[in-house]
Design a protein around this motif. Structure first.
Motif, PDB file in Angstrom:
ATOM      1  N   LYS A  96      58.613  33.544  49.093  1.00  0.00           N
ATOM      2  CA  LYS A  96      59.250  33.987  47.849  1.00  0.00           C
ATOM      3  C   LYS A  96      60.654  34.496  48.154  1.00  0.00           C
ATOM      4  O   LYS A  96      60.861  35.249  49.095  1.00  0.00           O
ATOM      5  N   ILE A  97      61.627  34.057  47.348  1.00  0.00           N
ATOM      6  CA  ILE A  97      63.003  34.559  47.432  1.00  0.00           C
ATOM      7  C   ILE A  97      63.267  35.367  46.170  1.00  0.00           C
ATOM      8  O   ILE A  97      63.227  34.834  45.052  1.00  0.00           O
ATOM      9  N   GLU A  98      63.514  36.642  46.330  1.00  0.00           N
ATOM     10  CA  GLU A  98      63.725  37.536  45.193  1.00  0.00           C
ATOM     11  C   GLU A  98      65.198  37.964  45.156  1.00  0.00           C
ATOM     12  O   GLU A  98      65.682  38.621  46.077  1.00  0.00           O
ATOM     13  N   VAL A  99      65.893  37.571  44.093  1.00  0.00           N
ATOM     14  CA  VAL A  99      67.319  37.868  43.961  1.00  0.00           C
ATOM     15  C   VAL A  99      67.492  39.070  43.035  1.00  0.00           C
ATOM     16  O   VAL A  99      66.974  39.094  41.919  1.00  0.00           O
ATOM     17  N   LEU A 124      61.725  37.296  50.944  1.00  0.00           N
ATOM     18  CA  LEU A 124      63.112  37.508  51.336  1.00  0.00           C
ATOM     19  C   LEU A 124      63.844  38.079  50.128  1.00  0.00           C
ATOM     20  O   LEU A 124      63.956  37.419  49.088  1.00  0.00           O
ATOM     21  N   GLU A 125      64.323  39.313  50.251  1.00  0.00           N
ATOM     22  CA  GLU A 125      65.070  39.952  49.171  1.00  0.00           C
ATOM     23  C   GLU A 125      66.563  39.709  49.373  1.00  0.00           C
ATOM     24  O   GLU A 125      67.098  39.911  50.464  1.00  0.00           O
ATOM     25  N   VAL A 126      67.230  39.280  48.295  1.00  0.00           N
ATOM     26  CA  VAL A 126      68.661  38.982  48.334  1.00  0.00           C
ATOM     27  C   VAL A 126      69.347  39.854  47.288  1.00  0.00           C
ATOM     28  O   VAL A 126      69.121  39.693  46.091  1.00  0.00           O
ATOM     29  N   VAL A 127      70.177  40.783  47.747  1.00  0.00           N
ATOM     30  CA  VAL A 127      70.892  41.678  46.844  1.00  0.00           C
ATOM     31  C   VAL A 127      72.316  41.134  46.672  1.00  0.00           C
ATOM     32  O   VAL A 127      73.074  41.054  47.632  1.00  0.00           O
TER      33      VAL A 127
END
Length: 285
Positions: free
Chosen positions: A72-75, A129-132
């Motif tokens: 999961k990619i969380e933006v 993977l968290e993307v800020v």
């Protein structure tokens, strides 16, 4: 007792001295400091070796197998549209281990998007993977003939848009010999114009900018009402706009221009006259 013989009365036989061997110390000691306690035993060495080997095997398994794969990619911090662009740019990382995630390569990929100004990554184990994201901030629409471009505060061209899109943003007209494309950055007079209108976004400024004329020596904004706002040189632009925002509501309907090049002494007028707007206090004698 015979005469002249030694007197043996009361005499006692002296005990014969014997050498006694002292027992050897069971542990090595030097000046009261016991070194033996700090010498690892064979058992402890084997245990430590097994721990190191086990940790290495665990790291290899976690890195090379799907144990910590990206599922999961969380933006965070961006609109739905920008988030979708970021997810697409990172699609190649899906299925790879979080431990093998290449932060530098991913950052370059995301920052290549014209809508993103900055990015930071966090590994949320086991599979996220968290993307800020820090998105670019749109401040103007640049018009070039029939083409329109959405431009960020940084001067970066974010996207092509329809000419009627983003009606609240200032319009900046440029000549056809200036080449623009998504991802490119404004330069020279165009960048000065973008910088001039950036402070207006979201401030409730009393008037919408329909065009901007910029040069190294002067900035002029034309409002949709027809009022010409003269800022003078591109210095203290935010202050000049703040002064203009206070003066504009005081102007009469026949006023054609407002000059705030000297923000302490704003001047307004028509083509044939000029006055200092009432209600503004000058700081100059």
């Amino acid at each position: 007792m015979a005469d002249g013989g030694p007197d043996q009365r009361g005499a006692r036989a002296r005990p014969r001295s014997r050498a006694v061997a002292a027992p050897a110390p069971s542990r090595l000691a030097t000046d009261g400091f016991d070194l033996a306690r700090f010498i690892p035993t064979g058992r402890s060495l084997v245990t430590a070796l097994l721990i190191v080997v086990g940790a290495g095997i665990a790291w290899f398994v976690a890195r090379e197998t799907p144990v910590f794969s990206v599922e999961k990619i969380e933006v965070l911090g961006a609109s739905a549209g920008v988030s979708a662009q970021v997810e697409r740019s990172l699609r190649a990382t899906e299925g790879a281990s979080l431990l093998k995630f290449d932060t530098d390569a991913a950052r370059l990929s995301v920052l290549a998007l014209p809508t993103v100004a900055g990015v930071r990554f966090d590994r949320a184990f086991p599979h996220t993977l968290e993307v800020v994201v820090a998105p670019e901030r749109a401040v103007a629409v640049v018009r070039q003939g029939a083409d329109s471009y959405l431009v960020a505060e940084s001067g970066r061209v974010m996207a092509t848009v329809e000419r009627r899109d983003r009606p609240a943003l200032a319009r900046i007209w440029i000549k056809r010999d200036i080449r623009l494309q998504e991802g490119a950055r404004a330069e020279g007079d165009l960048l000065a114009a973008v910088t001039a209108v950036a402070p207006l976004v979201g401030t409730g400024f009393p008037g919408r900018v329909s065009s901007v004329a910029a040069s190294p020596e002067s900035l002029t904004l034309r409002l949709r009402s027809g009022l010409e706002l003269r800022l003078g040189d591109p210095v203290d632009v935010a202050l000049k706009l703040a002064v203009a925002a206070r003066v504009i509501p005081l102007l009469t309907s026949d006023t054609t221009y407002l000059d705030v090049a000297v923000p302490e002494r704003p001047v307004s007028g028509t083509l044939n006259s000029q006055v200092e707007p009432e209600g503004m206090t000058s700081t100059q004698p």
